[in-house]
Every structure is written in structure tokens, then in C-alpha cells.
Write a protein that holds these residues in place. Structure first.
Motif, PDB file in Angstrom:
ATOM      1  N   GLN A 255     -10.707  77.598  64.858  1.00 32.38           N
ATOM      2  CA  GLN A 255     -11.172  78.974  65.017  1.00 32.38           C
ATOM      3  C   GLN A 255     -10.690  79.478  66.371  1.00 32.38           C
ATOM      4  O   GLN A 255     -11.241  79.119  67.409  1.00 32.38           O
ATOM      5  CB  GLN A 255     -12.691  79.063  64.912  1.00 32.38           C
ATOM      6  N   GLY A 256      -9.628  80.279  66.356  1.00 28.40           N
ATOM      7  CA  GLY A 256      -9.030  80.725  67.604  1.00 28.40           C
ATOM      8  C   GLY A 256      -8.404  79.556  68.332  1.00 28.40           C
ATOM      9  O   GLY A 256      -7.588  78.818  67.775  1.00 28.40           O
ATOM     10  N   ASN A 257      -8.812  79.345  69.565  1.00 24.31           N
ATOM     11  CA  ASN A 257      -8.291  78.240  70.367  1.00 24.31           C
ATOM     12  C   ASN A 257      -9.185  77.000  70.325  1.00 24.31           C
ATOM     13  O   ASN A 257      -8.949  76.039  71.063  1.00 24.31           O
ATOM     14  CB  ASN A 257      -8.110  78.684  71.823  1.00 24.31           C
TER      15      ASN A 257
ATOM     16  N   HIS B 109     -24.641  67.203  63.334  1.00 26.22           N
ATOM     17  CA  HIS B 109     -24.293  68.080  64.442  1.00 26.22           C
ATOM     18  C   HIS B 109     -23.107  68.977  64.096  1.00 26.22           C
ATOM     19  O   HIS B 109     -22.340  68.687  63.177  1.00 26.22           O
ATOM     20  CB  HIS B 109     -23.923  67.274  65.702  1.00 26.22           C
ATOM     21  N   THR B 110     -22.959  70.029  64.887  1.00 28.61           N
ATOM     22  CA  THR B 110     -21.756  70.853  64.881  1.00 28.61           C
ATOM     23  C   THR B 110     -21.113  70.719  66.262  1.00 28.61           C
ATOM     24  O   THR B 110     -21.798  70.812  67.287  1.00 28.61           O
ATOM     25  CB  THR B 110     -22.082  72.326  64.594  1.00 28.61           C
ATOM     26  N   TYR B 111     -19.797  70.492  66.274  1.00 26.65           N
ATOM     27  CA  TYR B 111     -19.073  70.276  67.523  1.00 26.65           C
ATOM     28  C   TYR B 111     -18.050  71.385  67.728  1.00 26.65           C
ATOM     29  O   TYR B 111     -17.334  71.757  66.790  1.00 26.65           O
ATOM     30  CB  TYR B 111     -18.341  68.930  67.500  1.00 26.65           C
ATOM     31  N   LYS B 112     -17.997  71.894  68.949  1.00 23.86           N
ATOM     32  CA  LYS B 112     -16.960  72.852  69.327  1.00 23.86           C
ATOM     33  C   LYS B 112     -16.122  72.207  70.422  1.00 23.86           C
ATOM     34  O   LYS B 112     -16.630  71.880  71.495  1.00 23.86           O
ATOM     35  CB  LYS B 112     -17.565  74.158  69.828  1.00 23.86           C
ATOM     36  N   THR B 113     -14.836  71.983  70.133  1.00 19.46           N
ATOM     37  CA  THR B 113     -13.970  71.288  71.076  1.00 19.46           C
ATOM     38  C   THR B 113     -12.616  71.988  71.174  1.00 19.46           C
ATOM     39  O   THR B 113     -12.211  72.719  70.272  1.00 19.46           O
ATOM     40  CB  THR B 113     -13.752  69.828  70.654  1.00 19.46           C
TER      41      THR B 113
ATOM     42  N   GLU C  54       0.736  64.759  68.402  1.00 19.73           N
ATOM     43  CA  GLU C  54       0.151  65.997  67.887  1.00 19.73           C
ATOM     44  C   GLU C  54       0.687  66.262  66.479  1.00 19.73           C
ATOM     45  O   GLU C  54       1.880  66.104  66.211  1.00 19.73           O
ATOM     46  CB  GLU C  54       0.482  67.173  68.798  1.00 19.73           C
ATOM     47  N   THR C  55      -0.190  66.672  65.577  1.00 19.51           N
ATOM     48  CA  THR C  55       0.199  66.949  64.202  1.00 19.51           C
ATOM     49  C   THR C  55       0.763  68.353  64.083  1.00 19.51           C
ATOM     50  O   THR C  55       0.953  69.059  65.079  1.00 19.51           O
ATOM     51  CB  THR C  55      -1.004  66.809  63.244  1.00 19.51           C
ATOM     52  N   ASN C  56       1.025  68.757  62.834  1.00 20.23           N
ATOM     53  CA  ASN C  56       1.481  70.128  62.588  1.00 20.23           C
ATOM     54  C   ASN C  56       0.419  71.156  62.920  1.00 20.23           C
ATOM     55  O   ASN C  56       0.720  72.344  63.056  1.00 20.23           O
ATOM     56  CB  ASN C  56       1.902  70.283  61.127  1.00 20.23           C
ATOM     57  N   VAL C  57      -0.836  70.721  63.074  1.00 23.17           N
ATOM     58  CA  VAL C  57      -1.919  71.621  63.492  1.00 23.17           C
ATOM     59  C   VAL C  57      -2.023  71.523  65.018  1.00 23.17           C
ATOM     60  O   VAL C  57      -2.405  70.467  65.541  1.00 23.17           O
ATOM     61  CB  VAL C  57      -3.264  71.226  62.859  1.00 23.17           C
ATOM     62  N   PRO C  58      -1.659  72.547  65.760  1.00 23.10           N
ATOM     63  CA  PRO C  58      -1.708  72.473  67.225  1.00 23.10           C
ATOM     64  C   PRO C  58      -3.097  72.098  67.727  1.00 23.10           C
ATOM     65  O   PRO C  58      -4.100  72.666  67.296  1.00 23.10           O
ATOM     66  CB  PRO C  58      -1.337  73.900  67.658  1.00 23.10           C
ATOM     67  N   GLY C  59      -3.130  71.086  68.600  1.00 23.25           N
ATOM     68  CA  GLY C  59      -4.407  70.636  69.149  1.00 23.25           C
ATOM     69  C   GLY C  59      -5.085  69.537  68.363  1.00 23.25           C
ATOM     70  O   GLY C  59      -6.103  69.009  68.794  1.00 23.25           O
ATOM     71  N   LEU C  60      -4.498  69.163  67.210  1.00 23.58           N
ATOM     72  CA  LEU C  60      -5.056  68.095  66.370  1.00 23.58           C
ATOM     73  C   LEU C  60      -4.102  66.902  66.410  1.00 23.58           C
ATOM     74  O   LEU C  60      -2.913  67.032  66.089  1.00 23.58           O
ATOM     75  CB  LEU C  60      -5.230  68.598  64.936  1.00 23.58           C
ATOM     76  N   TYR C  61      -4.618  65.737  66.800  1.00 23.36           N
ATOM     77  CA  TYR C  61      -3.793  64.564  67.059  1.00 23.36           C
ATOM     78  C   TYR C  61      -4.184  63.401  66.152  1.00 23.36           C
ATOM     79  O   TYR C  61      -5.307  63.345  65.641  1.00 23.36           O
ATOM     80  CB  TYR C  61      -3.943  64.120  68.520  1.00 23.36           C
ATOM     81  N   LEU C  62      -3.248  62.456  66.009  1.00 25.27           N
ATOM     82  CA  LEU C  62      -3.507  61.210  65.288  1.00 25.27           C
ATOM     83  C   LEU C  62      -3.293  60.039  66.234  1.00 25.27           C
ATOM     84  O   LEU C  62      -2.374  60.049  67.057  1.00 25.27           O
ATOM     85  CB  LEU C  62      -2.555  61.059  64.102  1.00 25.27           C
ATOM     86  N   ALA C  63      -4.131  59.008  66.091  1.00 26.57           N
ATOM     87  CA  ALA C  63      -4.005  57.813  66.914  1.00 26.57           C
ATOM     88  C   ALA C  63      -4.273  56.577  66.062  1.00 26.57           C
ATOM     89  O   ALA C  63      -5.182  56.567  65.233  1.00 26.57           O
ATOM     90  CB  ALA C  63      -4.979  57.863  68.088  1.00 26.57           C
ATOM     91  N   GLY C  64      -3.484  55.522  66.283  1.00 26.78           N
ATOM     92  CA  GLY C  64      -3.724  54.269  65.582  1.00 26.78           C
ATOM     93  C   GLY C  64      -3.024  54.174  64.246  1.00 26.78           C
ATOM     94  O   GLY C  64      -2.086  54.917  63.951  1.00 26.78           O
ATOM     95  N   VAL C  65      -3.491  53.275  63.413  1.00 27.86           N
ATOM     96  CA  VAL C  65      -2.804  52.935  62.168  1.00 27.86           C
ATOM     97  C   VAL C  65      -2.771  54.070  61.156  1.00 27.86           C
ATOM     98  O   VAL C  65      -1.970  54.032  60.214  1.00 27.86           O
ATOM     99  CB  VAL C  65      -3.445  51.687  61.515  1.00 27.86           C
ATOM    100  N   VAL C  66      -3.596  55.084  61.335  1.00 24.01           N
ATOM    101  CA  VAL C  66      -3.618  56.208  60.400  1.00 24.01           C
ATOM    102  C   VAL C  66      -2.270  56.916  60.338  1.00 24.01           C
ATOM    103  O   VAL C  66      -1.951  57.564  59.333  1.00 24.01           O
ATOM    104  CB  VAL C  66      -4.747  57.204  60.777  1.00 24.01           C
TER     105      VAL C  66
END
Length: 325
Positions: free
Chosen positions: A103-105, A114-118, A280-292
Motif C-alpha cells: 500500500q503505497g510505500n 496482528h496487523t503489521y505495517k512495514t 529483492e523480488t519483482n515486488v519492490p521491497g519484498l525479498y527472499l532469503a534461504g532455500v525458498v
């Protein structure tokens, strides 16, 4: 609503390593894990021994001291729990993230609690929670297991072990040594080449002497209450059976990755799209780490060669956050 710089989804070794790097960089974060701390390791077979030596499993520059040359499951769990306590890792356990949306940045991530905003989200969920099914009639009978913990419940029982990987071989040997009548059903023509080098001769010798029966170039056709139907090079065989251990491997939660907006390749391997230099994935700001990151090729990545993902990601996030200030 809980606000942080970073949400880390997955409390395994690489998720913890990423949290430690975030701490060092002065970034606020929260780790959310749907099970216990290092949940995949917790669900490993009780007597499993790692292929890697202890130093290659270390995170956060904290030494992993092991008496044996190769540490086992119990030692690893003790080590990672100790690291989490020493570093005071901020983590919510037994909480599953249900959705992640930009949502935006910012990212809004929602669980039942919970709901998280990061500003950023890191997915480090591994692959061990989703088995690869046989897709045969009878697979959902109570006697069929896709996970193996210990041999005792299979003592003096007729057990079919499907597969020839490390997990299948460990299960076959342990059950045989506890008095189980073990038959292996293997799709290929040999025991897997990536089986631990000190175990491979053991299983091959047990098969050669007939202590463990094996059908190679064979597949399960049907699982019945008291038997298993196997398609072998010599025709259909029906084997008397009490339990089936389908050690056919595991895969990442591709449905979850897609729901987060991550693109997957369509070649059957389901490789997620990401930048190898920043993770970083094709979604800016969303990353992958590890065996995934390995898609269906789950053997490509493991703790010792994916620890570096933590520093790559946090360095990139740190530069991005500085640019916005």
C-alpha cells in the motif's frame, strides 16, 4: 497495528540470521513464525545428522560448538535457541502471516493475531512444510506418512519407504535396525547420489544382502489398507504392508508466494523471480532469503550457502531506507 522497518516471515536459521543483520544495521524488525522456533529443524527426524559441519551452520558470528564432526538435530536446536536468546531476537511464534499487500510505500501484512505495517518484507519460509504427494489412490489412509520422526512405532511392522533420498535412506536403515520389515520403492535405478557419503554404502550393502528389499525403476500404483500395489520392471506386485513412508520430498509454499505477488517461472521448477545481488523480488521491497529461492530444486540451497542472503538483503534495505530520508 505493529509498525517496524522490516517484517521477516519465517523463524528458521536464515530468518534469525537476517534478524541479527537488521539489529546490527540499527533497523527495527519483527520475525513471525507459524510454528516453533526453527520449526523445520524441530520436525526433522530425532536422530538426524547434518551433512554440514557445525561451523557452516553458524549465524551471527556466534560459534557453534559440537562434540561430533557433524552435529545432529538436537544440538542444532539448542544452538539456534541459544542464539535467539542471546541476541534477544524479536519474534512472534505460532503465528501465520495470511496476507501481504503493498500500500503505497509500505506493506500491510495480516495474521490472525496482528496487523503489521512495514517498509520491507523478507520471506524466509523454507520448504519443509509442504510435502510432494504421490497422487495415488489410498494416499490419504492413516497408515501413510509424509514425515518421519523416529523408528520405534514401526518396529516389527511391514514398512514401505518410497524414495531414495537422505530422508528415505535414514528412515529405512533406522526402521530395519529396530526390527522393521523394510521395502524401498525407488523411481530411479539407484540410491540417490546426494545421499550422505557415510550412509550410502550402508544402505547399498543392506540391499545387496537382502536385509532391506528394494524395487528400483518402480512406482506406487495404489495403497490399500493391508497392502501396497507396486509397478515394477517385472510387472505389478502387491506387497503386504502396515505403513507407508512417502519420503518423496518437499516444496516451498508456491501458493503463498503467488499471493504475495511474486512471479514464478512456468517451466515446472517454479523458480521465484529475484535479483541475485540483492535478493529483492519483482515486488519492490519484498525479498527472499534461504532455500525458498530454489523453487522445486530444493537441493540447491541450504543453511551453509544461503546465510549470505541475510547480509545481502540488509545492506540493500539499509541503502534504500537511507535514500528515503
Amino acid at each position: 497495528m505493529i509498525e517496524r522497518d522490516i517484517l521477516i516471515i519465517g523463524g528458521g536459521p536464515i530468518g534469525l540470521a537476517t534478524a541479527i543483520e537488521a539489529q546490527k544495521a540499527g533497523l527495527s524488525y519483527i520475525v513471525v513464525e507459524k510454528g516453533a522456533l526453527v520449526n523445520s529443524l524441530f520436525n526433522y527426524p530425532l536422530y538426524m545428522t547434518f551433512f554440514s559441519s557445525a561451523d557452516r551452520l553458524e549465524i551471527g558470528d556466534i560459534p557453534f560448538i559440537s562434540v561430533a564432526p557433524k552435529p545432529g538435530r538436537k544440538e542444532a536446536i539448542e544452538y539456534y535457541r541459544g542464539v535467539a536468546a542471546y541476541r534477544n531476537i524479536q519474534i512472534h511464534l505460532y503465528e501465520k502471516i495470511e496476507s501481504v499487500a503493498k500500500q503505497g510505500n509500505a506493506f500491510i501484512s495480516i495474521s490472525a493475531k496482528h496487523t503489521y505495517k512495514t517498509k520491507k518484507v523478507i520471506v524466509s519460509t523454507g520448504f519443509y512444510d509442504t510435502p510432494i504427494f504421490l497422487n495415488v489412490k489410498g494416499e490419504h489412509l492413516p497408515k501413510v506418512r509424509h514425515y518421519y520422526t523416529e523408528p520405534h512405532e514401526y518396529a516389527f511392522q511391514k514398512v514401505v519407504v518410497v524414495g531414495a533420498s537422505n530422508s528415505a535412506v535414514d528412515a529405512a536403515l533406522e526402521i530395519f535396525r529396530k526390527g522393521g520389515d523394510v521395502t524401498m520403492v525407488v523411481r530411479g535405478n539407484e540410491i540417490g547420489r546426494r545421499v550422505k557419503y557415510w550412509v550410502k554404502p550402508d544402505i547399498e550393502n543392506r540391499i545387496a544382502e537382502g536385509c532391506i528389499k528394494a524395487y528400483f525403476n518402480s512406482t506406487i500404483e495404489e495403497i490399500k489398507e493391508r497392502s501396497v500395489v507396486v509397478n515394477t520392471p517385472d510387472g505389478i506386485r502387491e506387497i503386504e504392508n502396515d505403513f507407508v513412508l512417502a519420503m518423496t520430498g518437499y516444496r516451498p509454499d508456491f501458493e503463498m508466494l503467488r499471493s504475495f505477488g511474486i512471479q514464478l517461472s512456468g517451466d515446472g521448477k517454479y523458480y521465484p523471480a529475484y535479483n541475485k545481488e540483492t535478493m529483492e523480488t519483482n515486488v519492490p521491497g519484498l525479498y527472499l532469503a534461504g532455500v525458498v529461492v530454489g523453487g522445486m530444486d530444493t537441493h540447491l540451497w541450504f543453511i551453509e550457502n544461503s546465510r549470505v542472503h541475510a547480509s545481502l538483503i540488509i545492506q540493500h534495505i539499509q541503502s534504500q531506507i537511507k535514500l528515503t530520508h
